[in-house]
Design a protein around this motif. Structure first.
Motif, PDB file in Angstrom:
ATOM      1  N   LEU A   7      59.136  40.113   3.899  1.00 40.13           N
ATOM      2  CA  LEU A   7      59.064  41.406   3.229  1.00 40.13           C
ATOM      3  C   LEU A   7      58.136  42.358   3.966  1.00 40.13           C
ATOM      4  N   TYR A   8      57.049  41.817   4.520  1.00 41.21           N
ATOM      5  CA  TYR A   8      56.140  42.670   5.292  1.00 41.21           C
ATOM      6  C   TYR A   8      56.837  43.206   6.542  1.00 41.21           C
ATOM      7  N   ILE A   9      57.554  42.308   7.225  1.00 38.30           N
ATOM      8  CA  ILE A   9      58.268  42.748   8.439  1.00 38.30           C
ATOM      9  C   ILE A   9      59.313  43.790   8.078  1.00 38.30           C
ATOM     10  N   LEU A  10      60.004  43.585   6.947  1.00 38.12           N
ATOM     11  CA  LEU A  10      61.093  44.482   6.571  1.00 38.12           C
ATOM     12  C   LEU A  10      60.577  45.814   6.057  1.00 38.12           C
ATOM     13  N   TYR A  11      59.536  45.773   5.198  1.00 38.12           N
ATOM     14  CA  TYR A  11      59.056  46.972   4.551  1.00 38.12           C
ATOM     15  C   TYR A  11      57.789  47.545   5.194  1.00 38.12           C
ATOM     16  N   GLY A  12      56.786  46.681   5.374  1.00 36.04           N
ATOM     17  CA  GLY A  12      55.496  47.151   5.873  1.00 36.04           C
ATOM     18  C   GLY A  12      55.580  47.783   7.240  1.00 36.04           C
ATOM     19  N   ASN A  13      56.343  47.196   8.139  1.00 34.32           N
ATOM     20  CA  ASN A  13      56.448  47.742   9.490  1.00 34.32           C
ATOM     21  C   ASN A  13      57.174  49.080   9.494  1.00 34.32           C
ATOM     22  N   SER A  14      58.075  49.282   8.532  1.00 33.69           N
ATOM     23  CA  SER A  14      58.851  50.528   8.502  1.00 33.69           C
ATOM     24  C   SER A  14      57.991  51.721   8.097  1.00 33.69           C
ATOM     25  N   ILE A  15      56.912  51.471   7.359  1.00 36.51           N
ATOM     26  CA  ILE A  15      56.024  52.571   6.952  1.00 36.51           C
ATOM     27  C   ILE A  15      54.627  52.366   7.547  1.00 36.51           C
ATOM     28  N   LEU A  16      54.573  51.811   8.737  1.00 36.36           N
ATOM     29  CA  LEU A  16      53.281  51.530   9.362  1.00 36.36           C
ATOM     30  C   LEU A  16      52.442  52.791   9.570  1.00 36.36           C
ATOM     31  N   PRO A  17      53.015  53.927  10.001  1.00 36.09           N
ATOM     32  CA  PRO A  17      52.184  55.141  10.112  1.00 36.09           C
ATOM     33  C   PRO A  17      51.547  55.535   8.788  1.00 36.09           C
ATOM     34  N   GLU A  18      52.300  55.413   7.696  1.00 36.05           N
ATOM     35  CA  GLU A  18      51.748  55.743   6.384  1.00 36.05           C
ATOM     36  C   GLU A  18      50.681  54.733   5.969  1.00 36.05           C
ATOM     37  N   CYS A  19      50.890  53.458   6.313  1.00 35.36           N
ATOM     38  CA  CYS A  19      49.892  52.433   5.990  1.00 35.36           C
ATOM     39  C   CYS A  19      48.577  52.704   6.717  1.00 35.36           C
ATOM     40  N   ILE A  20      48.661  53.212   7.928  1.00 37.25           N
ATOM     41  CA  ILE A  20      47.443  53.542   8.679  1.00 37.25           C
ATOM     42  C   ILE A  20      46.681  54.664   7.987  1.00 37.25           C
ATOM     43  N   LEU A  21      47.401  55.643   7.446  1.00 27.17           N
ATOM     44  CA  LEU A  21      46.743  56.722   6.707  1.00 27.17           C
ATOM     45  C   LEU A  21      46.055  56.178   5.449  1.00 27.17           C
ATOM     46  N   ILE A  22      46.722  55.264   4.760  1.00 29.46           N
ATOM     47  CA  ILE A  22      46.114  54.660   3.568  1.00 29.46           C
ATOM     48  C   ILE A  22      44.854  53.885   3.951  1.00 29.46           C
ATOM     49  N   LEU A  23      44.931  53.125   5.056  1.00 25.66           N
ATOM     50  CA  LEU A  23      43.771  52.377   5.526  1.00 25.66           C
ATOM     51  C   LEU A  23      42.618  53.317   5.889  1.00 25.66           C
ATOM     52  N   SER A  24      42.928  54.424   6.540  1.00 25.67           N
ATOM     53  CA  SER A  24      41.892  55.411   6.893  1.00 25.67           C
ATOM     54  C   SER A  24      41.251  55.980   5.645  1.00 25.67           C
ATOM     55  N   LEU A  25      42.064  56.232   4.628  1.00 30.38           N
ATOM     56  CA  LEU A  25      41.540  56.763   3.371  1.00 30.38           C
ATOM     57  C   LEU A  25      40.595  55.761   2.709  1.00 30.38           C
ATOM     58  N   VAL A  26      40.975  54.479   2.705  1.00 35.01           N
ATOM     59  CA  VAL A  26      40.133  53.433   2.099  1.00 35.01           C
ATOM     60  C   VAL A  26      38.824  53.299   2.872  1.00 35.01           C
ATOM     61  N   ILE A  27      38.918  53.287   4.205  1.00 35.60           N
ATOM     62  CA  ILE A  27      37.708  53.158   5.029  1.00 35.60           C
ATOM     63  C   ILE A  27      36.778  54.344   4.798  1.00 35.60           C
ATOM     64  N   LEU A  28      37.345  55.535   4.705  1.00 35.38           N
ATOM     65  CA  LEU A  28      36.536  56.731   4.468  1.00 35.38           C
ATOM     66  C   LEU A  28      35.760  56.626   3.160  1.00 35.38           C
ATOM     67  N   LEU A  29      36.426  56.170   2.116  1.00 37.93           N
ATOM     68  CA  LEU A  29      35.766  56.048   0.810  1.00 37.93           C
ATOM     69  C   LEU A  29      34.703  54.955   0.819  1.00 37.93           C
ATOM     70  N   ILE A  30      34.992  53.839   1.500  1.00 36.04           N
ATOM     71  CA  ILE A  30      34.024  52.738   1.557  1.00 36.04           C
ATOM     72  C   ILE A  30      32.783  53.152   2.335  1.00 36.04           C
ATOM     73  N   VAL A  31      32.990  53.781   3.496  1.00 35.49           N
ATOM     74  CA  VAL A  31      31.855  54.205   4.318  1.00 35.49           C
ATOM     75  C   VAL A  31      30.999  55.210   3.568  1.00 35.49           C
ATOM     76  N   ASP A  32      31.652  56.114   2.856  1.00 43.55           N
ATOM     77  CA  ASP A  32      30.891  57.119   2.110  1.00 43.55           C
ATOM     78  C   ASP A  32      30.089  56.487   0.973  1.00 43.55           C
ATOM     79  N   SER A  33      30.646  55.433   0.365  1.00 37.93           N
ATOM     80  CA  SER A  33      29.961  54.817  -0.768  1.00 37.93           C
ATOM     81  C   SER A  33      28.772  53.954  -0.353  1.00 37.93           C
ATOM     82  N   ILE A  34      28.815  53.367   0.846  1.00 41.02           N
ATOM     83  CA  ILE A  34      27.737  52.477   1.268  1.00 41.02           C
ATOM     84  C   ILE A  34      26.743  53.142   2.205  1.00 41.02           C
ATOM     85  N   TYR A  35      27.119  54.300   2.754  1.00 41.81           N
ATOM     86  CA  TYR A  35      26.211  54.956   3.696  1.00 41.81           C
ATOM     87  C   TYR A  35      25.189  55.779   2.929  1.00 41.81           C
ATOM     88  N   GLY A  36      23.955  55.699   3.322  1.00 45.12           N
ATOM     89  CA  GLY A  36      22.860  56.337   2.591  1.00 45.12           C
ATOM     90  C   GLY A  36      22.947  57.841   2.570  1.00 45.12           C
TER      91      GLY A  36
END
Length: 505
Positions: A7-36
Motif C-alpha cells: 500500500l505504501y508503494i502504491l499510494y505513498g510513493n504517488s504523493i511523495l512530494p505532498e508527503c515531503i510538505l507534510i513532513l516539513s510542516l511537522v518538523i517546523l512545528l516540532i522545532v518551534d516547540s522545543i527551541y528556546g
C-alpha cells in the motif's frame, strides 16, 4: 506487513512530494516547540528546503505512467504535475519575500510558514483531486489558510475588514460549489470519480435534464470566486489592500494556478457534452474581467488595489486559453502562467521593499524613486512592462502565444477585446513608470526625500532583494526561450499518455 508495504508503494510513493510538505510542516512545528528562542530567522530554511525537495522529487516522477490511486480519489499524470510544479515554484519564491516583511512587522514566523505550507499542500492536492469530496477538502484547505493569512495582522482594521469579507464570500461560494457537486452525485446515480460521474450522466440519460444546467452553473460560480472573475471579484481589492503584502503575493499566483487546473479538468472531464454552453459563459466572464479590471485599475491610488484589478484582468487573459479548449490553448495557459508567476511576484517584491522602507502604499508616493534607488525603480518598471506585455519581455511572448492560440480556436471577438484591454493596461503601467523616473522636485514626496537605500545582497536581511532579482531576470529574459518552453509543455502535458488519461471516458 507485506500488504502495508504494498500500500505504501502504491499510494505513498504517488504523493511523495505532498508527503515531503507534510513532513516539513511537522518538523517546523516540532522545532518551534522545543527551541528556546521564538521567531528564529533560520526557521525559514525548513519550509524552503521542503519545497525545493518536493520539486526535485516531482521531476524524478515526471515520466511515470498516469494512474488513479486512493480508490479513485486522486489522479496522477503529467498535466497535474506541471501545475503542481508551478504551485511549488510560487511557494519557493514567496518564502524569501516574507523574511524582511515579518521582521519589520514582528509577526510570528512559525504560524505564518505553517499556513503557507498547508495552503501549498491543499493547492497541490487540488491539482490531482479526482472526486468531489477530495476537491472540496483540498479547496477548503487552501481557502481556510488563505483566510488566516489575509487576517494575519490582527491589529490592522483594514486587514480585519478584508478577512471578514473574504471569509463570508468564500464560505458562500464554497456552499454553492458543494451544492453543484451534490447535483452531480445524484444525477450520475451515486458516482464519485469525475470520469465515472460523466459516464453516469450518459448512462442515466440525464444530460438533457434541468439538473445538468444547475451543476455546471454552481461549479463555475465556485471556481469564478476563487479566480476572482467578474462579477465574483468583489473581495479581491479589499483583500489585496488589507492583507500583508507577502500574503497577497502568495495568493495572487497560487490560487490562480491551482483553481485553473481544477477548472480545466472538471469542465473537460465532467461536462464535455455541454462544452459550447460553458465556453459561452466563460467568454462573458473573461470579457467582463478584462474590461472592468483594466478600466478600474486606471483610477486607483493604492498600488495593491491597482494590482488587484490588474490580476482580475490577467485571469481574463488566461481564460482565453481555457476557452480555446485544445492542446495549444492549454499549453498557452501553462506558458503564460509560468511567466506570470515571475513578473507578478517580482512586482510584489518591489512593493514589499518600498513599503518596508517608507511605510506607504500610495502610488503617488513612488514619485522620484529612481533618484534614490535606481535598481529598485528599474526592477519595478521591468516587471510592470512585462505585465503589460511590452516586447521583448516575457509577458509579451506569453500574451502573444495565448492570443494566437485563442485566435486559432475561433473566439476572435474575445481575443480582440484582450488585445484592446492589454493596450489599456500598458497605459496605467506607464503612468507609474513615469512617476518613478520623474525629476521634478515638486512631484517628489517626503517619503522619497527621506528614503534610505539599504545595501543589496549577500546578507541575511536581503533575501527579498535576491528573490526580486530572480523574478526580474526571469520576467525579462525567459521570453527569449519561449519556443523550448512551449515544446516542453506540449511534450509533457499532451503526449499520448496524458491524452488517454484525460479522455478516460
Amino acid at each position: 506487513m507485506n500488504l502495508d508495504f504494498d500500500l505504501y508503494i502504491l499510494y505513498g510513493n504517488s504523493i511523495l512530494p505532498e508527503c515531503i510538505l507534510i513532513l516539513s510542516l511537522v518538523i517546523l512545528l516540532i522545532v518551534d516547540s522545543i527551541y528556546g528562542k521564538k521567531d528564529t530567522p533560520w526557521l525559514y530554511i525548513i519550509p524552503f528546503s521542503g519545497l525545493v525537495t518536493s520539486i526535485t522529487v516531482l521531476f524524478f516522477q515526471w515520466e511515470e505512467e498516469p494512474i488513479i490511486t486512493f480508490m479513485g480519489s486522486f489522479q496522477i499524470n503529467t498535466f497535474n504535475k506541471i501545475f503542481q510544479f508551478l504551485i511549488l515554484l510560487c511557494s519557493v519564491l514567496c518564502v524569501p519575500l516574507s523574511v524582511d516583511y515579518i521582521q519589520c512587522t514582528e509577526m510570528a514566523i512559525t504560524e505564518f510558514l505553517s499556513f503557507i505550507l498547508t495552503a501549498t499542500l491543499g493547492a497541490t492536492f487540488l491539482c490531482g483531486a479526482n472526486d468531489p469530496v477530495t476537491i472540496f477538502v483540498s479547496l477548503e484547505c487552501l481557502s481556510l489558510c488563505s483566510y488566516l493569512l489575509s487576517g494575519y495582522t490582527k491589529r490592522d482594521v483594514r486587514s480585519n475588514e478584508a478577512t471578514m469579507k473574504y471569509l463570508l464570500m468564500g464560505g458562500t461560494s464554497s456552499s454553492i460549489l458543494a451544492y453543484g457537486f451534490s447535483w452531480l452525485y445524484g444525477l450520475s446515480g451515486g458516482q464519485t470519480q469525475l470520469q465515472e460521474i460523466a459516464k453516469g450522466l450518459i448512462s442515466t440519460q440525464m444530460y438533457n435534464s434541468p439538473g445538468t444546467s444547475i451543476a455546471p452553473i454552481c461549479t463555475m460560480v465556485g471556481i469564478g470566486f476563487k479566480l476572482s472573475l467578474v462579477p465574483f471579484h468583489q473581495w479581491t481589492p479589499d483583500v489585496y489592500e488589507g492583507s500583508p503584502t507577502p500574503v497577497v503575493a502568495f495568493l495572487s499566483v497560487v490560487s490562480k494556478v491551482a483553481v485553473s487546473a481544477l477548472a480545466i479538468r472538471i469542465l473537460n472531464i465532467v461536462f464535455p457534452l455541454s462544452s459550447n454552453e460553458w465556453h459561452s459563459v466563460l467568454e462573458i466572464l473573461a470579457i467582463s474581467s478584462m474590461i472592468l479590471g483594466n478600466f478600474i485599475a486606471i483610477t486607483q491610488t493604492s498600488m495593491k488595489r491597482m494590482l488587484a484589478y490588474s490580476s482580475i484582468s490577467q485571469i481574463g487573459y488566461i481564460m482565453i486559453g481555457i476557452i480555446a479548449g485544445n492542446s495549444n490553448g492549454y499549453t498557452s495557459v501553462v506558458t503564460y502562467m509560468l511567466f506570470y508567476i515571475f513578473m507578478n511576484l517580482g512586482t510584489f517584491a518591489c512593493i514589499i521593499l518600498f513599503s518596508s522602507r517608507t511605510g506607504t502604499d500610495n502610488i503617488r508616493d513612488y514619485a522620484g524613486l529612481y533618484l534614490k534607488d535606481p535598481l529598485l525603480a528599474s526592477c519595478f518598471a521591468s516587471c510592470l512592462l512585462s505585465l503589460g506585455g511590452v516586447p521583448p519581455l516575457s509577458g509579451f511572448f506569453g500574451k502573444l502565444y495565448l492570443f494566437w492560440c485563442g485566435w486559432q480556436a475561433g473566439p476572435h471577438s474575445l481575443v480582440s477585446i484582450g488585445l484592446f484591454t492589454s493596450v489599456i493596461s500598458i497605459y496605467y503601467y506607464l503612468k507609474i513608470i513615469k512617476l518613478l523616473v520623474t525629476k521634478r522636485n515638486e512631484e517628489v514626496t517626503p517619503y522619497i526625500t527621506n528614503y534610505i537605500n539599504s545595501s543589496y545582497f549577500l546578507t541575511s536581511k536581503n533575501v527579498t532583494e535576491l528573490s526580486m532579482m530572480i523574478c526580474v531576470i526571469a520576467s525579462t529574459v525567459l521570453g527569449l526561450a519561449v519556443n523550448p518552453i512551449i515544446t516542453m509543455a506540449q511534450n509533457s502535458i499532451f503526449s499520448s499518455r496524458f491524452t488517454s488519461s484525460l479522455l478516460i471516458l
